[in-house]
Write a protein that holds these residues in place. Structure first.
Motif, mmCIF file in Angstrom:
data_model
loop_
_atom_site.group_PDB
_atom_site.id
_atom_site.type_symbol
_atom_site.label_atom_id
_atom_site.label_comp_id
_atom_site.label_asym_id
_atom_site.label_seq_id
_atom_site.Cartn_x
_atom_site.Cartn_y
_atom_site.Cartn_z
ATOM 1 N N GLN A 109 -10.526 7.253 12.588
ATOM 2 C CA GLN A 109 -10.024 6.560 11.402
ATOM 3 C C GLN A 109 -10.234 7.417 10.169
ATOM 4 O O GLN A 109 -9.331 7.565 9.335
ATOM 5 N N ARG A 110 -11.424 8.007 10.057
ATOM 6 C CA ARG A 110 -11.737 8.853 8.895
ATOM 7 C C ARG A 110 -10.818 10.061 8.841
ATOM 8 O O ARG A 110 -10.341 10.455 7.777
ATOM 9 N N ARG A 111 -10.550 10.616 10.021
ATOM 10 C CA ARG A 111 -9.668 11.786 10.083
ATOM 11 C C ARG A 111 -8.271 11.415 9.594
ATOM 12 O O ARG A 111 -7.645 12.162 8.829
ATOM 13 N N GLU A 112 -7.810 10.243 10.021
ATOM 14 C CA GLU A 112 -6.471 9.803 9.606
ATOM 15 C C GLU A 112 -6.428 9.574 8.105
ATOM 16 O O GLU A 112 -5.470 9.968 7.424
ATOM 17 N N GLU A 113 -7.484 8.941 7.593
ATOM 18 C CA GLU A 113 -7.548 8.691 6.145
ATOM 19 C C GLU A 113 -7.519 10.009 5.379
ATOM 20 O O GLU A 113 -6.813 10.144 4.378
ATOM 21 N N GLN A 114 -8.307 10.941 5.881
ATOM 22 C CA GLN A 114 -8.378 12.250 5.230
ATOM 23 C C GLN A 114 -7.003 12.913 5.213
ATOM 24 O O GLN A 114 -6.579 13.462 4.188
ATOM 25 N N GLU A 115 -6.326 12.824 6.334
ATOM 26 C CA GLU A 115 -4.988 13.426 6.418
ATOM 27 C C GLU A 115 -4.040 12.761 5.435
ATOM 28 O O GLU A 115 -3.230 13.438 4.774
ATOM 29 N N GLU A 116 -4.162 11.448 5.347
ATOM 30 C CA GLU A 116 -3.300 10.716 4.396
ATOM 31 C C GLU A 116 -3.574 11.156 2.976
ATOM 32 O O GLU A 116 -2.645 11.385 2.184
ATOM 33 N N ASN A 117 -4.862 11.283 2.649
ATOM 34 C CA ASN A 117 -5.243 11.710 1.290
ATOM 35 C C ASN A 117 -4.681 13.083 0.986
ATOM 36 O O ASN A 117 -4.143 13.339 -0.103
ATOM 37 N N VAL A 118 -4.833 13.939 1.949
ATOM 38 C CA VAL A 118 -4.353 15.320 1.763
ATOM 39 C C VAL A 118 -2.844 15.315 1.508
ATOM 40 O O VAL A 118 -2.343 15.991 0.591
ATOM 41 N N GLN A 119 -2.147 14.514 2.302
ATOM 42 C CA GLN A 119 -0.697 14.449 2.168
ATOM 43 C C GLN A 119 -0.306 13.883 0.810
ATOM 44 O O GLN A 119 0.605 14.379 0.133
ATOM 45 N N ARG A 120 -1.038 12.846 0.404
ATOM 46 C CA ARG A 120 -0.761 12.188 -0.868
ATOM 47 C C ARG A 120 -0.949 13.172 -2.028
ATOM 48 O O ARG A 120 -0.103 13.279 -2.921
ATOM 49 N N LYS A 121 -2.043 13.893 -1.972
ATOM 50 C CA LYS A 121 -2.327 14.864 -3.041
ATOM 51 C C LYS A 121 -1.275 15.963 -3.068
ATOM 52 O O LYS A 121 -0.825 16.408 -4.134
ATOM 53 N N LYS A 122 -0.865 16.351 -1.891
ATOM 54 C CA LYS A 122 0.153 17.393 -1.781
ATOM 55 C C LYS A 122 1.443 16.919 -2.421
ATOM 56 O O LYS A 122 2.100 17.645 -3.192
ATOM 57 N N ASN A 123 1.806 15.678 -2.079
ATOM 58 C CA ASN A 123 3.036 15.109 -2.642
ATOM 59 C C ASN A 123 2.950 15.011 -4.155
ATOM 60 O O ASN A 123 3.905 15.346 -4.885
#
Lengths: 408, 352
Positions: free
Chosen positions: B289-303
């Protein structure tokens, strides 16, 4: 007197009727001699040519039989044959009763006589109210029973050679399985299934009485020793050697494996939640799988891994399908191009001229297109065709060349 | 394709065994055993003896092992396990030393286990063993070019405990099988002897060659002087080393993972095992779950970053256009002013 005459005339009439019936249909009783003869005939069928004398004897008998059958002087009526038959049967019965009464050694006369007397009594009792044939049948049955009772229990004398050989083979196999030189398989090599070896207990050279104790200790030590995989004893043909099995569908196998894996997982879960015996069973299954893996046999019971394999298979299928489609379109396009070139060449050839002389079957050659490519090849600074020399020539000297634009 | 007019004739009709490593793993029969002996954990500079032990083990397992394998510093067993199937490796032996100075050895079957973890109580290196011998064997004579014969002692039969049986099977399958039909006697140079001392204790002793029973008649020619066929010869075993005494600590179902099927020390009740398993599963789920959240955050920041960049670019372009327009505006004014002056003189009259 008149009654006797009448009876005799009746008998004569009945005899004449009986004589009309063929003897083979009328007479059903058979004597022991005739049975023997039938058996002998049957046996003789397989003994033909073995004895010259019997062959001649047989021929003579056959000739006599034919004569008796067809010649008038030997012809007997049915009634006469029947009478003869009865006489023979009676004579046999008398003979049997006499022979049974007189059998046995000197020392056993008393017993033999006693036995025969008992049998005779039994037979006499049975004889009342029974036909002769039935009496004979009963006697035969008694004889068979007597022989059966006298037979040894093992029946070792009567065991066939084939059965004895088979029994010896099975015994050898069983001994080999128990504790001989061959154990269970460990690893394989080159499609052969190897066999684990066990130390043989008679590995020592000398086995004299004086070293008996030493041998015992050696054999005791060797009994705990075991070896690694031994191959080359048994060959197990690989499925790869059979080309017809090469088309077995892997995806079907994977789906089947997945079903089995899921079922196994469920079963293990059920056993886990069951009684202590069920838990032991579960442990046994898990240890068994671990041993198989240690032996090198792949145990495919993880549904997740099998699903991955199925996905991989589907992906590779899709990829190869796309490749195939691409290949087909490429082939179709190249065919179309070739047809275009052909069509163009056919049309140009009809017109003739320079173009017709320079047709290519690999490309469509256009004059205008050629000029353009030529111009392109020349590059910057070289636009246009050379009209004249820079320092005059035909037009006269001096001056720079005019606009060197190409012909349009 | 056949030549014109000739009939097509099949040529490759015989199925040939493909002996390449990857294909061997794919085939139904178990592949020939190959091993990888590695050390993981602390660096070699701190424990040179452990590195030597690993080297001795590589000699022991040769020729079906990588003799000059170089381990990466931070490499874990999982990394080796991923690489092993590609190379055709069937067994992984991993040595390590923990903080307390205990040497552990994991013997795992690739790719999906089981894994046996041993604690090495004491060991002697090859060089130490040969140092105390009067006539040590010359190891440069090609003695390591053929696989050894495995001899197990005191492991019992089918009636033994499952973990002992598994140990025996693992050791036996680490080495290739001996082809009794085709083997040359001169190739059988080494023995790998492993004994289960169990409760008895005691150490293995050197073998003695003076025994009468050790004389054998050679069925084939053997290396060394006087060892010809049908000759009586004395069979002598000389220890090469290394020598180890180890204890089985645990058996895991997977490759350094999975259910623990046997543990020599820790005994858990089913309830404890269940709770431990559920906690592991929970941890795993949380990690995922944490890994998925982290990936989402990374994607969001990238966007967000890209949007910002885009906005800046648009703004810059608008500014440029405005600046251009302003410049153009000035220029037209100037031009117009000039023109109007001329027009003004014309309208006045003839002032040219």
């Amino acid at each position: 007197m008149t009654m006797l005459k009448e009876a005799l005339s009746h008998q004569a009439y009945f005899d004449s009727l009986t004589n009309m019936i063929p003897s083979s249909l009328y007479i059903t009783e058979t004597t022991a001699v005739e049975d023997d003869e039938k058996g002998a005939l049957h046996a003789n069928k397989f003994k033909k040519g073995q004895n010259k004398e019997s062959k001649e004897r047989r021929k003579a008998e056959e000739k006599l039989r034919k004569k008796q059958k067809w010649e008038a002087e030997y012809a007997e009526s049915t009634v006469e044959k029947k009478k003869k038959k009865w006489e023979e049967i009676e004579a046999e019965n008398d003979r049997d009763s006499d022979s049974e009464g007189g059998s046995g050694d000197e020392g056993e006369v008393g017993e033999g006589e006693g036995q025969a007397h008992e049998e005779a009594e039994a037979m006499e009792v049975e004889e009342e109210g029974l036909s002769k044939i039935e009496i004979l049948r009963k006697k035969l049955a008694l004889k068979i029973e007597k022989k059966r009772n006298g037979r040894p229990e093992n029946g070792a004398e009567n065991v066939s050679k084939r059965a004895a050989r088979k029994a010896a083979k099975m015994k050898k196999k069983a001994e080999g399985k128990k504790g001989g030189n061959i154990g269970f398989s460990a690893t394989t090599k080159n499609g052969e299934k190897p066999v684990r070896g066990r130390a043989s207990t008679d590995g020592t050279a000398d086995s004299s009485n004086s070293e008996g104790a030493k041998n015992d200790s050696v054999s005791h030590d060797l009994s705990t020793i075991d070896f690694g995989g031994i191959s080359g004893l048994k060959t197990v043909s690989s499925h790869k050697a059979n080309k017809s099995l090469s088309n077995v569908s892997k995806s079907k196998n994977l789906n089947h494996l997945l079903e089995k894996a899921n079922a196994k997982k469920q079963r293990l879960q059920e056993l886990k939640n069951g009684s202590s015996e069920d838990k032991k069973k579960r442990e046994g299954i898990m240890w068994g799988d671990a041993m198989k893996e240690a032996n090198g046999v792949r145990v495919r019971d993880d549904p997740a891994m099998i699903k991955k394999a199925i996905k991989r298979k589907e992906k590779s299928k899709a990829k190869s399908a796309a490749k195939w489609a691409d290949r087909i379109t490429t082939v179709a396009d190249s065919m179309m191009d070739k047809q275009k070139i052909r069509k163009h060449n056919l049309e140009k050839r009809k017109l003739g001229g320079k173009v017709a002389a320079n047709l290519s079957h690999k490309e469509i050659r256009d004059e205008e297109g050629e000029e353009k490519t030529k111009r392109r090849r020349l590059g910057v600074g070289f636009e246009g065709k050379k009209e004249d020399f820079l320092n005059g020539g035909k037009k006269g000297g001096g001056g720079k060349g005019g606009d060197r634009e190409g012909k349009q | 394709m056949p030549k014109h007019g000739r009939k097509r004739k099949k040529t490759r009709t015989h199925v040939v065994d493909d002996e390449s490593a990857a294909n061997a793993l794919k085939s139904a029969e178990p592949p020939p055993p190959r091993s990888m002996v590695v050390r993981h954990g602390s660096s070699s500079a701190e424990e040179p003896e452990l590195s030597e032990l690993v080297g001795d083990w590589r000699n022991l397992m040769s020729p079906a092992t990588a003799l000059k394998l170089k381990e990466r510093k931070g490499a874990k067993i999982r990394d080796y396990a991923e690489m092993a199937p590609v190379l055709g490796v069937t067994h992984l032996l991993a040595f390590s030393m923990n903080e307390g100075g205990n040497v552990n050895c994991k013997i795992a079957r690739v790719p999906s286990g089981p894994t046996l973890t041993f604690k090495i109580k004491r060991f002697s290196l090859s060089k130490q063993v040969r140092a105390v011998q009067k006539r040590p064997i010359d190891t440069s004579s090609g003695i390591f070019q053929t696989a050894p014969v495995v001899v197990t002692n005191n492991f019992g039969g089918s009636e033994e405990a499952a973990h002992i049986k598994l140990m025996r099977i693992t050791f036996q399958n680490m080495f290739p099988a001996v082809d009794v039909g085709n083997v040359k006697l001169s190739d059988v140079r080494r023995d790998y002897i492993i004994g289960n001392t169990g409760a008895f204790g005691g150490a293995m002793s050197d073998s003695e060659g003076e025994d009468e029973a050790a004389n054998v008649v050679l069925p084939q020619k053997f290396t060394g002087r006087g060892n010809s066929k049908s000759q009586k010869s004395a069979l002598k075993l000389v220890e090469l080393g290394p020598r180890m005494r180890m204890k089985l600590m645990k058996v895991e179902r997977g490759l350094a993972a999975g259910d623990i099927m046997y543990h020599s020390v820790v005994k858990k009740t089913p309830e404890e095992a269940k709770s431990q398993k559920s906690s592991i599963v929970q941890k795993e789920a949380l990690r995922k779950q944490r890994r998925e959240e982290q990936e989402e955050n990374v994607q969001r920041k990238k966007n967000a970053k890209e949007e910002k960049k885009e906005a800046k670019r648009v703004k810059r372009e608008a500014r440029d256009v405005q600046a251009m327009n302003e410049l153009r505006g000035e220029a037209t004014l100037q031009v117009n002013d000039g023109g109007s002056e001329e027009r003004a003189s014309d309208s006045d009259g003839n002032n040219n």
